[in-house]
Write an enzyme that holds these catalytic residues in place. Sequence first.
Site, PDB file in Angstrom:
ATOM      1  N   ILE A  47       9.669   2.923   4.254  1.00 31.86           N
ATOM      2  CA  ILE A  47       9.236   4.312   4.342  1.00 31.86           C
ATOM      3  C   ILE A  47       8.572   4.606   5.680  1.00 31.86           C
ATOM      4  O   ILE A  47       8.821   5.652   6.288  1.00 31.86           O
ATOM      5  CB  ILE A  47       8.281   4.638   3.173  1.00 31.86           C
ATOM      6  CG1 ILE A  47       9.060   4.644   1.843  1.00 31.86           C
ATOM      7  CG2 ILE A  47       7.587   5.979   3.382  1.00 31.86           C
ATOM      8  CD1 ILE A  47       8.182   4.763   0.616  1.00 31.86           C
TER       9      ILE A  47
ATOM     10  N   VAL B 274      -4.588  -2.712   9.792  1.00 27.99           N
ATOM     11  CA  VAL B 274      -5.403  -1.554   9.422  1.00 27.99           C
ATOM     12  C   VAL B 274      -6.758  -1.968   8.854  1.00 27.99           C
ATOM     13  O   VAL B 274      -7.618  -1.119   8.642  1.00 27.99           O
ATOM     14  CB  VAL B 274      -4.664  -0.658   8.409  1.00 27.99           C
ATOM     15  CG1 VAL B 274      -3.446  -0.017   9.052  1.00 27.99           C
ATOM     16  CG2 VAL B 274      -4.287  -1.428   7.150  1.00 27.99           C
TER      17      VAL B 274
ATOM     18  N   ASN C 226       0.662   4.752   6.318  1.00 25.98           N
ATOM     19  CA  ASN C 226       1.652   4.238   5.374  1.00 25.98           C
ATOM     20  C   ASN C 226       1.443   2.767   5.032  1.00 25.98           C
ATOM     21  O   ASN C 226       1.913   2.303   3.994  1.00 25.98           O
ATOM     22  CB  ASN C 226       3.045   4.449   5.975  1.00 25.98           C
ATOM     23  CG  ASN C 226       4.110   3.643   5.277  1.00 25.98           C
ATOM     24  OD1 ASN C 226       4.566   3.984   4.189  1.00 25.98           O
ATOM     25  ND2 ASN C 226       4.525   2.537   5.897  1.00 25.98           N
TER      26      ASN C 226
ATOM     27  N   TYR D  83      -2.845  -2.593  -8.096  1.00 23.43           N
ATOM     28  CA  TYR D  83      -2.049  -1.692  -7.257  1.00 23.43           C
ATOM     29  C   TYR D  83      -2.209  -0.243  -7.703  1.00 23.43           C
ATOM     30  O   TYR D  83      -2.473   0.649  -6.887  1.00 23.43           O
ATOM     31  CB  TYR D  83      -0.579  -2.100  -7.304  1.00 23.43           C
ATOM     32  CG  TYR D  83       0.331  -1.177  -6.524  1.00 23.43           C
ATOM     33  CD1 TYR D  83       0.426  -1.267  -5.139  1.00 23.43           C
ATOM     34  CD2 TYR D  83       1.083  -0.194  -7.172  1.00 23.43           C
ATOM     35  CE1 TYR D  83       1.246  -0.420  -4.420  1.00 23.43           C
ATOM     36  CE2 TYR D  83       1.912   0.653  -6.464  1.00 23.43           C
ATOM     37  CZ  TYR D  83       1.993   0.547  -5.088  1.00 23.43           C
ATOM     38  OH  TYR D  83       2.807   1.394  -4.383  1.00 23.43           O
TER      39      TYR D  83
ATOM     40  N   LYS E 286      -3.944   2.952  -5.469  1.00 23.27           N
ATOM     41  CA  LYS E 286      -3.269   4.182  -5.070  1.00 23.27           C
ATOM     42  C   LYS E 286      -3.984   5.409  -5.626  1.00 23.27           C
ATOM     43  O   LYS E 286      -4.022   6.464  -4.971  1.00 23.27           O
ATOM     44  CB  LYS E 286      -1.807   4.149  -5.515  1.00 23.27           C
ATOM     45  CG  LYS E 286      -0.972   3.102  -4.777  1.00 23.27           C
ATOM     46  CD  LYS E 286      -0.997   3.314  -3.266  1.00 23.27           C
ATOM     47  CE  LYS E 286      -0.099   2.346  -2.518  1.00 23.27           C
ATOM     48  NZ  LYS E 286      -0.105   2.576  -1.063  1.00 23.27           N
TER      49      LYS E 286
END
Length: 254
Positions: free
Chosen positions: A20, A67, A93, A160, A164
């Site tokens: 993505i 990051v 992302n 996970y 999110k």
Amino acid sequence: MKLFDLHGDVALVTGAGSGIGQAIAIGLAEAGADIACFGHASKGGLDETAHRISALGRKALVLTGTVTSETDLAVAIERTETELGALTIAVNNAGVAAAEPAETLSLEKWQKLYDVNVNGVFLSCQAEARTMLTRRKGSIINIASMSGSIVNRGLTQAHYNSSKAAVIHMSKSLAMEWADRGLRVNIISPGYTLTPMNKRPEVADQVRIFERDTPMGRMAAPEEMVGPTVFLASRASSFVTGIDLIVDGGFVCW
């Protein structure tokens, strides 16, 4: 349409080496932006992304780092502004996925995933905002997942899913904090997407289940995240901030 024209914009995309992130970096270049491609050196793919951007006649800059490092992010943004110009768009992302039953999930694995998916997104937003707020202009787009809104049937991924969900609410909080200072923050939450990870032969049976359970009867192509990103990056969404744009082929409706 001029509303979607990104000529004159400079975008930073994290996790731009594949899937993505790569599709979005190239798509923003197609819309006219120059792109800084940020990613982990060991994962590769950044040079390919940059080559495809350059082939479109746009400027591309390869930046390696993680990051989870404030220093890496600060250096990346400094180089972006020095070599490409003022940063106006950021797409955060970079992230990791994992699945394991909650009762056997170690604290170390939980923290490792949260370090990238939550801390990494916050640190990225913080670093980007520090330069964007000085100009009172910018669009930050964080990539979350429909798993931040629903629990995926048959997948044991409490760490996970909750990471999110954290990205979604954190982004809304930042959007409200910066709304009156010219900085918009939005979220894109993809559904099941045919990234390289999902093209492996060993997950073919799982992919068929994903396709069956999606109302549109298929998984998304990574390129199908480009349109929503260009919309949120451009003047077409100038009065849009704090939204979670779910791009899932209708999955969460069921």
